[in-house]
Design a protein around this motif. Structure first.
Motif, PDB file in Angstrom:
ATOM      1  N   GLN A   1       0.825  -1.210   0.000  1.00 31.47           N
ATOM      2  CA  GLN A   1       0.000   0.000   0.000  1.00 31.47           C
ATOM      3  C   GLN A   1       0.860   1.261   0.000  1.00 31.47           C
ATOM      4  OE1 GLN A   1      -2.349  -0.983   3.539  1.00 31.47           O
ATOM      5  NE2 GLN A   1      -4.194  -0.830   2.321  1.00 31.47           N
ATOM      6  N   ILE A   2       1.863   1.288   0.865  1.00 34.25           N
ATOM      7  CA  ILE A   2       2.687   2.489   0.982  1.00 34.25           C
ATOM      8  C   ILE A   2       3.523   2.710  -0.277  1.00 34.25           C
ATOM      9  CG2 ILE A   2       4.572   3.583   2.262  1.00 34.25           C
ATOM     10  CD1 ILE A   2       3.505   2.138   4.762  1.00 34.25           C
ATOM     11  N   GLY A   3       4.162   1.645  -0.759  1.00 33.17           N
ATOM     12  CA  GLY A   3       4.982   1.777  -1.960  1.00 33.17           C
ATOM     13  C   GLY A   3       4.179   2.235  -3.169  1.00 33.17           C
ATOM     14  N   LYS A   4       2.997   1.666  -3.341  1.00 28.90           N
ATOM     15  CA  LYS A   4       2.161   2.045  -4.480  1.00 28.90           C
ATOM     16  C   LYS A   4       1.588   3.452  -4.314  1.00 28.90           C
ATOM     17  CE  LYS A   4       0.875  -2.610  -5.993  1.00 28.90           C
ATOM     18  NZ  LYS A   4      -0.220  -3.582  -6.212  1.00 28.90           N
ATOM     19  N   ALA A   5       1.208   3.815  -3.085  1.00 30.10           N
ATOM     20  CA  ALA A   5       0.652   5.150  -2.856  1.00 30.10           C
ATOM     21  C   ALA A   5       1.683   6.227  -3.158  1.00 30.10           C
ATOM     22  CB  ALA A   5       0.152   5.268  -1.419  1.00 30.10           C
ATOM     23  N   LEU A   6       2.929   6.009  -2.734  1.00 28.79           N
ATOM     24  CA  LEU A   6       3.998   6.968  -3.032  1.00 28.79           C
ATOM     25  C   LEU A   6       4.216   7.099  -4.544  1.00 28.79           C
ATOM     26  CD1 LEU A   6       6.628   6.034  -0.309  1.00 28.79           C
ATOM     27  CD2 LEU A   6       5.602   8.299  -0.595  1.00 28.79           C
ATOM     28  N   THR A   7       4.241   5.956  -5.218  1.00 31.10           N
ATOM     29  CA  THR A   7       4.475   5.965  -6.667  1.00 31.10           C
ATOM     30  C   THR A   7       3.338   6.654  -7.406  1.00 31.10           C
ATOM     31  OG1 THR A   7       5.669   3.863  -6.445  1.00 31.10           O
ATOM     32  CG2 THR A   7       4.987   4.511  -8.657  1.00 31.10           C
ATOM     33  N   ASP A   8       2.095   6.309  -7.058  1.00 26.19           N
ATOM     34  CA  ASP A   8       0.944   6.923  -7.732  1.00 26.19           C
ATOM     35  C   ASP A   8       0.906   8.425  -7.513  1.00 26.19           C
ATOM     36  OD1 ASP A   8      -0.025   4.553  -8.836  1.00 26.19           O
ATOM     37  OD2 ASP A   8      -1.334   4.121  -7.130  1.00 26.19           O
ATOM     38  N   ALA A   9       1.201   8.866  -6.285  1.00 26.04           N
ATOM     39  CA  ALA A   9       1.201  10.301  -6.005  1.00 26.04           C
ATOM     40  C   ALA A   9       2.286  11.012  -6.798  1.00 26.04           C
ATOM     41  CB  ALA A   9       1.397  10.541  -4.509  1.00 26.04           C
ATOM     42  N   MET A  10       3.457  10.392  -6.893  1.00 25.46           N
ATOM     43  CA  MET A  10       4.562  10.994  -7.634  1.00 25.46           C
ATOM     44  C   MET A  10       4.241  11.095  -9.119  1.00 25.46           C
ATOM     45  SD  MET A  10       7.865  12.083  -7.201  1.00 25.46           S
ATOM     46  CE  MET A  10       7.026  13.502  -7.928  1.00 25.46           C
ATOM     47  N   LEU A  11       3.762  10.006  -9.684  1.00 25.33           N
ATOM     48  CA  LEU A  11       3.506  10.006 -11.124  1.00 25.33           C
ATOM     49  C   LEU A  11       2.279  10.819 -11.497  1.00 25.33           C
ATOM     50  CD1 LEU A  11       5.314   8.692 -13.266  1.00 25.33           C
ATOM     51  CD2 LEU A  11       5.719   7.819 -10.981  1.00 25.33           C
ATOM     52  N   LYS A  12       1.335  10.957 -10.580  1.00 25.68           N
ATOM     53  CA  LYS A  12       0.209  11.858 -10.832  1.00 25.68           C
ATOM     54  C   LYS A  12       0.709  13.286 -10.985  1.00 25.68           C
ATOM     55  CE  LYS A  12      -4.145  13.542  -8.839  1.00 25.68           C
ATOM     56  NZ  LYS A  12      -5.078  13.457  -7.671  1.00 25.68           N
ATOM     57  N   ALA A  13       1.604  13.697 -10.098  1.00 21.55           N
ATOM     58  CA  ALA A  13       2.160  15.053 -10.173  1.00 21.55           C
ATOM     59  C   ALA A  13       3.002  15.235 -11.432  1.00 21.55           C
ATOM     60  CB  ALA A  13       3.000  15.331  -8.927  1.00 21.55           C
ATOM     61  N   MET A  14       3.713  14.180 -11.853  1.00 17.68           N
ATOM     62  CA  MET A  14       4.609  14.252 -13.011  1.00 17.68           C
ATOM     63  C   MET A  14       3.891  14.035 -14.337  1.00 17.68           C
ATOM     64  SD  MET A  14       7.796  12.085 -11.397  1.00 17.68           S
ATOM     65  CE  MET A  14       8.547  11.805 -13.015  1.00 17.68           C
ATOM     66  N   GLY A  15       2.592  13.773 -14.301  1.00 21.14           N
ATOM     67  CA  GLY A  15       1.860  13.534 -15.540  1.00 21.14           C
ATOM     68  C   GLY A  15       2.061  12.141 -16.101  1.00 21.14           C
ATOM     69  N   GLY A  16       2.461  11.204 -15.251  1.00 22.98           N
ATOM     70  CA  GLY A  16       2.559   9.809 -15.660  1.00 22.98           C
ATOM     71  C   GLY A  16       3.850   9.415 -16.340  1.00 22.98           C
ATOM     72  N   LYS A  17       4.793  10.346 -16.476  1.00 23.10           N
ATOM     73  CA  LYS A  17       6.043  10.010 -17.164  1.00 23.10           C
ATOM     74  C   LYS A  17       7.177  10.910 -16.683  1.00 23.10           C
ATOM     75  CE  LYS A  17       4.897  13.043 -21.069  1.00 23.10           C
ATOM     76  NZ  LYS A  17       4.697  13.115 -22.535  1.00 23.10           N
ATOM     77  N   GLY A  18       8.396  10.498 -17.003  1.00 22.03           N
ATOM     78  CA  GLY A  18       9.559  11.306 -16.644  1.00 22.03           C
ATOM     79  C   GLY A  18      10.497  10.586 -15.692  1.00 22.03           C
ATOM     80  N   LYS A  19      11.533  11.282 -15.289  1.00 25.28           N
ATOM     81  CA  LYS A  19      12.553  10.718 -14.412  1.00 25.28           C
ATOM     82  C   LYS A  19      12.401  11.264 -12.997  1.00 25.28           C
ATOM     83  CE  LYS A  19      15.962  10.200 -18.128  1.00 25.28           C
ATOM     84  NZ  LYS A  19      17.319  10.579 -18.596  1.00 25.28           N
ATOM     85  N   TYR A  20      12.532  10.364 -12.023  1.00 27.99           N
ATOM     86  CA  TYR A  20      12.515  10.817 -10.639  1.00 27.99           C
ATOM     87  C   TYR A  20      13.542  10.056  -9.820  1.00 27.99           C
ATOM     88  CZ  TYR A  20       9.471   6.898  -8.957  1.00 27.99           C
ATOM     89  OH  TYR A  20       8.925   5.684  -8.602  1.00 27.99           O
ATOM     90  N   ALA A  21      13.864  10.605  -8.661  1.00 37.28           N
ATOM     91  CA  ALA A  21      14.852  10.009  -7.765  1.00 37.28           C
ATOM     92  C   ALA A  21      14.276   9.924  -6.360  1.00 37.28           C
ATOM     93  CB  ALA A  21      16.144  10.832  -7.772  1.00 37.28           C
ATOM     94  N   ILE A  22      14.893   9.076  -5.545  1.00 41.20           N
ATOM     95  CA  ILE A  22      14.443   8.854  -4.176  1.00 41.20           C
ATOM     96  C   ILE A  22      15.531   9.290  -3.206  1.00 41.20           C
ATOM     97  CG2 ILE A  22      13.768   7.109  -2.473  1.00 41.20           C
ATOM     98  CD1 ILE A  22      12.696   5.433  -4.848  1.00 41.20           C
ATOM     99  N   VAL A  23      15.151  10.118  -2.239  1.00 45.69           N
ATOM    100  CA  VAL A  23      16.051  10.467  -1.138  1.00 45.69           C
ATOM    101  C   VAL A  23      15.525   9.748   0.093  1.00 45.69           C
ATOM    102  CG1 VAL A  23      17.096  12.289   0.243  1.00 45.69           C
ATOM    103  CG2 VAL A  23      16.587  12.702  -2.180  1.00 45.69           C
ATOM    104  N   SER A  24      16.205   8.670   0.460  1.00 45.67           N
ATOM    105  CA  SER A  24      15.784   7.878   1.600  1.00 45.67           C
ATOM    106  C   SER A  24      16.562   8.314   2.840  1.00 45.67           C
ATOM    107  CB  SER A  24      15.998   6.388   1.303  1.00 45.67           C
ATOM    108  OG  SER A  24      15.370   5.587   2.279  1.00 45.67           O
ATOM    109  N   CYS A  25      16.439   7.527   3.907  1.00 44.99           N
ATOM    110  CA  CYS A  25      17.124   7.880   5.169  1.00 44.99           C
ATOM    111  C   CYS A  25      18.153   6.814   5.491  1.00 44.99           C
ATOM    112  CB  CYS A  25      16.094   8.087   6.261  1.00 44.99           C
ATOM    113  SG  CYS A  25      15.135   9.598   5.974  1.00 44.99           S
ATOM    114  N   GLY A  26      17.879   5.939   6.452  1.00 46.72           N
ATOM    115  CA  GLY A  26      18.857   4.927   6.811  1.00 46.72           C
ATOM    116  C   GLY A  26      18.978   3.834   5.763  1.00 46.72           C
ATOM    117  N   GLU A  27      20.199   3.493   5.403  1.00 45.73           N
ATOM    118  CA  GLU A  27      20.417   2.475   4.378  1.00 45.73           C
ATOM    119  C   GLU A  27      19.946   1.094   4.803  1.00 45.73           C
ATOM    120  OE1 GLU A  27      24.052   2.490   1.967  1.00 45.73           O
ATOM    121  OE2 GLU A  27      24.703   4.212   3.147  1.00 45.73           O
ATOM    122  N   THR A  28      19.884   0.838   6.113  1.00 46.23           N
ATOM    123  CA  THR A  28      19.520  -0.496   6.595  1.00 46.23           C
ATOM    124  C   THR A  28      18.086  -0.571   7.125  1.00 46.23           C
ATOM    125  OG1 THR A  28      20.461   0.018   8.768  1.00 46.23           O
ATOM    126  CG2 THR A  28      21.902  -1.079   7.176  1.00 46.23           C
TER     127      THR A  28
END
Length: 341
Positions: A148-175
């Motif tokens: 749910q969380i992974g898909k919700a983040l992706t859908d929100a991102m691609l909705k803002a981007m118009g469904g296409k384009g390049k994006y990057a992820i800034v995460s926190c702890g590597e582990t």
């Protein structure tokens, strides 16, 4: 030798901090894990103390303490997202003899043997917010499913981007187990549902908002055609939005993230962030305290549990030993004011 001295100093400092917070052990004759009033002692060790997210969980835990009546909620975490410091705090609670220890582990693999130490002492062990799936934990309190969380983040991102384009992820702890599991879903889901979109990079800023801002700026410079940034945690979500704001790219580079409502409100208002994916963090803390009290009382979780009026149907998956808070929330400029954290 210097390393040994520094490690000892850290341990002493943490024990002193616990003592100052009222976390010292005395033989009261009430048995391990209970205080003088006979209440269950439930100790929560977050990844990092002092940030709005875990302070909101603490508020929820305190609320449960008052509602339950037979539990004492203890809260202590490291001041930096450091696995070794977190381990020292857990060991301090083991020495105290609390009845339940709950951890949001910075590093699930290094935390697993410490949880076994606690279990060997007769202490119930849990994880909350992020899991240590290969540990002996009795339960994991999960905010929402990984899918749910992974898909919700992706859908929100691609909705803002118009469904296409390049994006990057800034995460926190590597582990961090939760962050990495969400990112895995995002990569797979992006490839499957959005063939014209691409994740170009994933970087890790720890739990440092300023570092997340700098990393986001570096990503935009390295990829001039970048049109999206995801902040994978509550410090990097405002961090990536700040980077877009600082570079005057609002409307050109879109951001979404896992940010708390108050921290994201100004970025949602000026559109440097399109939305935030989260959950009711205070209720996650409440559920965590309730679950700890159930374990301390020797009660079994039911397939569906009425925890409170706000949590009337919390599901328990016996196979994975997971309590599920519920569905993720989409936070926008229109509903950010509904939350107090």
């Amino acid at each position: 030798m210097r390393t040994a001295i520094r490690t000892t100093a850290v341990a002493v400092g943490l024990v002193a901090t616990l003592a100052a917070a009222g976390c010292t052990q005395k033989n009261t004759g009430q048995g391990a894990g209970t205080n003088a009033g006979g209440k269950h002692q439930i100790a929560f060790v977050p990844k990092l103390q002092g940030i709005p997210y875990f302070e909101a969980m603490n508020t929820g835990g305190k609320g449960a303490e008052q509602a339950l009546g037979d539990a004492t909620w203890l809260y202590q975490g490291p001041t930096q997202a450091d696995a070794a410091a977190q381990t020292q705090i857990v060991r301090s609670f083991i020495q105290r003899g609390v009845q339940v220890i709950v951890v949001a582990p910075n590093d699930p693999n290094s935390m697993a043997p410490v949880l076994k130490e606690a279990q060997d002492k007769g202490i119930k062990v849990m994880t909350s917010d992020t899991d240590a799936p290969n540990s002996v934990r009795d339960a994991f309190v999960n905010q929402a499913s990984t899918e749910q969380i992974g898909k919700a983040l992706t859908d929100a991102m691609l909705k803002a981007m118009g469904g296409k384009g390049k994006y990057a992820i800034v995460s926190c702890g590597e582990t961090a187990e939760n962050l990495n599991s969400w990112i895995k879903v995002q990569k797979q889901y992006t490839a499957e549902k959005y063939p014209e979109a691409q994740i170009v990079d994933t970087v890790y800023a720890g739990e440092d908002q300023a570092k997340a801002t700098q990393m986001a700026a570096d990503l935009m410079n390295a990829h001039p055609d970048l049109t999206g940034l995801i902040g994978e945690c509550t410090s990097s979500a405002p961090g990536v939005a700040q980077a877009v704001k600082d570079s005057n790219r609002i409307g050109k580079v879109f951001t979404v993230g896992l940010g708390t409502p108050k921290s994201m409100k100004p970025y949602l208002a000026d559109r440097s962030s399109s939305s935030s994916i989260l959950w009711d963090v205070e209720q996650l803390g409440y559920l965590t305290a309730w679950a700890g009290d159930q374990l301390a009382s020797g009660k079994q979780f039911q397939p569906v549990n009425k925890v409170s009026d706000k949590l009337p149907a919390v599901k328990w998956d016996a196979a994975t030993k997971t309590l599920l808070l519920g569905d993720p929330l989409v936070i926008t400029k229109d509903n950010a004011d509904r939350f107090s954290y």
